[in-house]
Design a protein around this motif. Structure first.
Motif, PDB file in Angstrom:
ATOM      1  N   GLN A  14      44.349  33.849  47.192  1.00  0.00           N
ATOM      2  CA  GLN A  14      43.927  33.527  48.551  1.00  0.00           C
ATOM      3  C   GLN A  14      45.092  33.790  49.498  1.00  0.00           C
ATOM      4  O   GLN A  14      46.228  33.964  49.061  1.00  0.00           O
ATOM      5  CB  GLN A  14      43.516  32.051  48.655  1.00  0.00           C
ATOM      6  N   PHE A  15      44.786  33.823  50.796  1.00  0.00           N
ATOM      7  CA  PHE A  15      45.853  33.964  51.786  1.00  0.00           C
ATOM      8  C   PHE A  15      46.432  32.588  52.080  1.00  0.00           C
ATOM      9  O   PHE A  15      45.706  31.631  52.352  1.00  0.00           O
ATOM     10  CB  PHE A  15      45.313  34.578  53.080  1.00  0.00           C
ATOM     11  N   ARG A  16      47.755  32.511  52.050  1.00  0.00           N
ATOM     12  CA  ARG A  16      48.432  31.267  52.394  1.00  0.00           C
ATOM     13  C   ARG A  16      49.857  31.595  52.826  1.00  0.00           C
ATOM     14  O   ARG A  16      50.588  32.282  52.115  1.00  0.00           O
ATOM     15  CB  ARG A  16      48.449  30.301  51.211  1.00  0.00           C
ATOM     16  N   LEU A  17      50.228  31.110  53.986  1.00  0.00           N
ATOM     17  CA  LEU A  17      51.591  31.261  54.487  1.00  0.00           C
ATOM     18  C   LEU A  17      52.251  29.894  54.468  1.00  0.00           C
ATOM     19  O   LEU A  17      51.686  28.917  54.969  1.00  0.00           O
ATOM     20  CB  LEU A  17      51.575  31.825  55.912  1.00  0.00           C
ATOM     21  N   GLU A  18      53.447  29.830  53.878  1.00  0.00           N
ATOM     22  CA  GLU A  18      54.156  28.559  53.760  1.00  0.00           C
ATOM     23  C   GLU A  18      55.563  28.681  54.324  1.00  0.00           C
ATOM     24  O   GLU A  18      56.240  29.694  54.121  1.00  0.00           O
ATOM     25  CB  GLU A  18      54.255  28.115  52.297  1.00  0.00           C
ATOM     26  N   LEU A  19      55.983  27.637  55.007  1.00  0.00           N
ATOM     27  CA  LEU A  19      57.363  27.501  55.459  1.00  0.00           C
ATOM     28  C   LEU A  19      57.928  26.243  54.827  1.00  0.00           C
ATOM     29  O   LEU A  19      57.441  25.139  55.085  1.00  0.00           O
ATOM     30  CB  LEU A  19      57.437  27.406  56.987  1.00  0.00           C
ATOM     31  N   ASN A  20      58.928  26.426  53.959  1.00  0.00           N
ATOM     32  CA  ASN A  20      59.530  25.300  53.242  1.00  0.00           C
ATOM     33  C   ASN A  20      58.473  24.449  52.538  1.00  0.00           C
ATOM     34  O   ASN A  20      58.531  23.220  52.531  1.00  0.00           O
ATOM     35  CB  ASN A  20      60.352  24.432  54.195  1.00  0.00           C
ATOM     36  N   GLY A  21      57.476  25.126  51.967  1.00  0.00           N
ATOM     37  CA  GLY A  21      56.442  24.438  51.201  1.00  0.00           C
ATOM     38  C   GLY A  21      55.282  23.906  52.010  1.00  0.00           C
ATOM     39  O   GLY A  21      54.305  23.418  51.435  1.00  0.00           O
TER      40      GLY A  21
ATOM     41  N   ARG B  20      48.300  36.169  37.522  1.00  0.00           N
ATOM     42  CA  ARG B  20      47.918  35.583  38.805  1.00  0.00           C
ATOM     43  C   ARG B  20      46.512  36.041  39.169  1.00  0.00           C
ATOM     44  O   ARG B  20      45.920  36.875  38.497  1.00  0.00           O
ATOM     45  CB  ARG B  20      48.899  36.023  39.899  1.00  0.00           C
ATOM     46  N   GLY B  21      45.999  35.512  40.272  1.00  0.00           N
ATOM     47  CA  GLY B  21      44.677  35.913  40.728  1.00  0.00           C
ATOM     48  C   GLY B  21      44.686  37.303  41.342  1.00  0.00           C
ATOM     49  O   GLY B  21      45.732  37.918  41.553  1.00  0.00           O
ATOM     50  N   ASP B  22      43.493  37.799  41.647  1.00  0.00           N
ATOM     51  CA  ASP B  22      43.363  39.099  42.292  1.00  0.00           C
ATOM     52  C   ASP B  22      43.887  39.038  43.723  1.00  0.00           C
ATOM     53  O   ASP B  22      43.989  37.970  44.337  1.00  0.00           O
ATOM     54  CB  ASP B  22      41.899  39.543  42.313  1.00  0.00           C
ATOM     55  N   LEU B  23      44.163  40.200  44.262  1.00  0.00           N
ATOM     56  CA  LEU B  23      44.641  40.309  45.635  1.00  0.00           C
ATOM     57  C   LEU B  23      43.504  40.003  46.610  1.00  0.00           C
ATOM     58  O   LEU B  23      42.486  40.702  46.625  1.00  0.00           O
ATOM     59  CB  LEU B  23      45.182  41.719  45.877  1.00  0.00           C
ATOM     60  N   LEU B  24      43.657  38.944  47.390  1.00  0.00           N
ATOM     61  CA  LEU B  24      42.719  38.577  48.460  1.00  0.00           C
ATOM     62  C   LEU B  24      41.268  38.839  48.044  1.00  0.00           C
ATOM     63  O   LEU B  24      40.571  39.669  48.638  1.00  0.00           O
ATOM     64  CB  LEU B  24      43.056  39.363  49.731  1.00  0.00           C
ATOM     65  N   PRO B  25      40.771  38.147  47.022  1.00  0.00           N
ATOM     66  CA  PRO B  25      39.460  38.478  46.450  1.00  0.00           C
ATOM     67  C   PRO B  25      38.286  38.322  47.407  1.00  0.00           C
ATOM     68  O   PRO B  25      37.241  38.946  47.200  1.00  0.00           O
ATOM     69  CB  PRO B  25      39.344  37.501  45.272  1.00  0.00           C
ATOM     70  N   ASP B  26      38.419  37.517  48.452  1.00  0.00           N
ATOM     71  CA  ASP B  26      37.312  37.301  49.385  1.00  0.00           C
ATOM     72  C   ASP B  26      37.333  38.266  50.570  1.00  0.00           C
ATOM     73  O   ASP B  26      36.466  38.194  51.439  1.00  0.00           O
ATOM     74  CB  ASP B  26      37.340  35.860  49.907  1.00  0.00           C
ATOM     75  N   TRP B  27      38.309  39.159  50.622  1.00  0.00           N
ATOM     76  CA  TRP B  27      38.393  40.126  51.715  1.00  0.00           C
ATOM     77  C   TRP B  27      37.764  41.441  51.273  1.00  0.00           C
ATOM     78  O   TRP B  27      37.989  41.893  50.151  1.00  0.00           O
ATOM     79  CB  TRP B  27      39.846  40.368  52.113  1.00  0.00           C
ATOM     80  N   ASP B  28      36.991  42.078  52.161  1.00  0.00           N
ATOM     81  CA  ASP B  28      36.319  43.325  51.799  1.00  0.00           C
ATOM     82  C   ASP B  28      36.766  44.517  52.638  1.00  0.00           C
ATOM     83  O   ASP B  28      36.117  45.565  52.629  1.00  0.00           O
ATOM     84  CB  ASP B  28      34.798  43.168  51.892  1.00  0.00           C
ATOM     85  N   ASP B  29      37.885  44.386  53.361  1.00  0.00           N
ATOM     86  CA  ASP B  29      38.418  45.530  54.109  1.00  0.00           C
ATOM     87  C   ASP B  29      38.744  46.663  53.133  1.00  0.00           C
ATOM     88  O   ASP B  29      39.221  46.424  52.025  1.00  0.00           O
ATOM     89  CB  ASP B  29      39.693  45.140  54.858  1.00  0.00           C
ATOM     90  N   ASN B  30      38.523  47.900  53.569  1.00  0.00           N
ATOM     91  CA  ASN B  30      38.750  49.041  52.679  1.00  0.00           C
ATOM     92  C   ASN B  30      40.183  49.092  52.164  1.00  0.00           C
ATOM     93  O   ASN B  30      40.428  49.382  50.990  1.00  0.00           O
ATOM     94  CB  ASN B  30      38.407  50.350  53.403  1.00  0.00           C
ATOM     95  N   TRP B  31      41.151  48.815  53.038  1.00  0.00           N
ATOM     96  CA  TRP B  31      42.548  48.890  52.612  1.00  0.00           C
ATOM     97  C   TRP B  31      42.879  47.808  51.597  1.00  0.00           C
ATOM     98  O   TRP B  31      43.712  48.019  50.707  1.00  0.00           O
ATOM     99  CB  TRP B  31      43.486  48.811  53.818  1.00  0.00           C
TER     100      TRP B  31
END
Length: 246
Positions: A18-25, A132-143
């Motif tokens: 999934q997408f997740r951005l973390e700063l110091n956890g 690990r999991g797949d890359l952004l599995p819920d995103w369907d953008d071509n790239w």
């Protein structure tokens, strides 16, 4: 007296699972377009502004796409914690210094294994990087789809090679873990199942080896109407009519 320096910031960009951005956890919320922009730059490293605009907003006019890019960059830079997520020049965008991307770590590790760099049989932590999991599995953008498939194939190749090396260095338990990680990604490929059976036999677990073989055989019959290869079947040290108890 000079003020003490600020503690270093640890910024992690998670793109696997999934997408997740973390700063110091701690999670850092971003809007959808800002997420897509950061993910794209995180995967590419450094990219031309025009390429970013055309890729992320392919149906928009050039003027509108560039405007959407500027807005998304503003969202990435408007956080009160002064995160430098993206370094901008007039022509290009680069991921900010110190932003760690899990997908990049996975790709580097897998490529090093495939290219034969380093004594990887001695580092059990590699399995944690590769499994690990797949890359952004819920995103369907071509790239995203293209990057996801490339990374998936690279992981499979690296896990197969790692399982073989671990077995060769008499580490069957870790070889089994590598084989099972590969099976979780693509359960119908025969190669990791052969590696798993070999690992069981190397540990003296004949019952587990037979059980694994029979489970794979049944899976092939159900999904493809096929049988394991004769080479795989010959590795089984007892008659095939024997069935392990469930």
């Amino acid at each position: 007296m000079n003020p003490s320096p600020s503690p270093p910031q640890h910024t992690n960009l998670q793109l696997l699972g999934q997408f997740r951005l973390e700063l110091n956890g701690e999670p850092v919320p971003l809007c959808g377009n800002a997420q897509r922009l950061l993910a794209f730059i995180g995967l590419r490293g450094c990219v031309c502004r025009s390429v970013v605009a055309q890729t992320l907003w392919p149906d928009a006019t050039e003027t509108h796409a560039r405007g959407s890019l500027r807005t998304s960059l503003w969202h990435l830079s408007s956080d009160g914690r002064k995160l430098e997520l993206v370094h901008c020049t007039q022509e290009s965008l680069t991921l900010g210094h110190g932003v760690r991307v899990d997908a990049s770590t996975l790709a580097r590790t897998a490529l090093d294994i495939v290219r034969g760099r380093g004594p990887f049989h001695a580092d059990p932590l590699l399995l944690g990087v590769l499994d690990r999991g797949d890359l952004l599995p819920d995103w369907d953008d071509n790239w995203v789809v293209l990057e996801r498939e490339w990374l998936r194939r690279l992981r499979l190749q690296a896990l197969d090679i790692l399982a073989e090396r671990l077995a060769r260095h008499n580490m069957p338990a870790l070889a089994l873990e590598a084989a099972l990680a590969s099976i979780r990604i693509e359960p119908l490929r025969e190669y990791p199942h052969r590696a798993a059976v070999s690992a069981h036999l190397a540990e003296g677990n004949m019952i587990e080896a037979l059980r694994h073989y029979e489970a794979f055989r049944q899976l092939l019959r159900t999904e493809l109407g096929a049988e394991p290869s004769p080479w795989f079947t010959r590795k089984i040290p007892v008659k095939r009519r024997w069935r392990p108890r469930r």
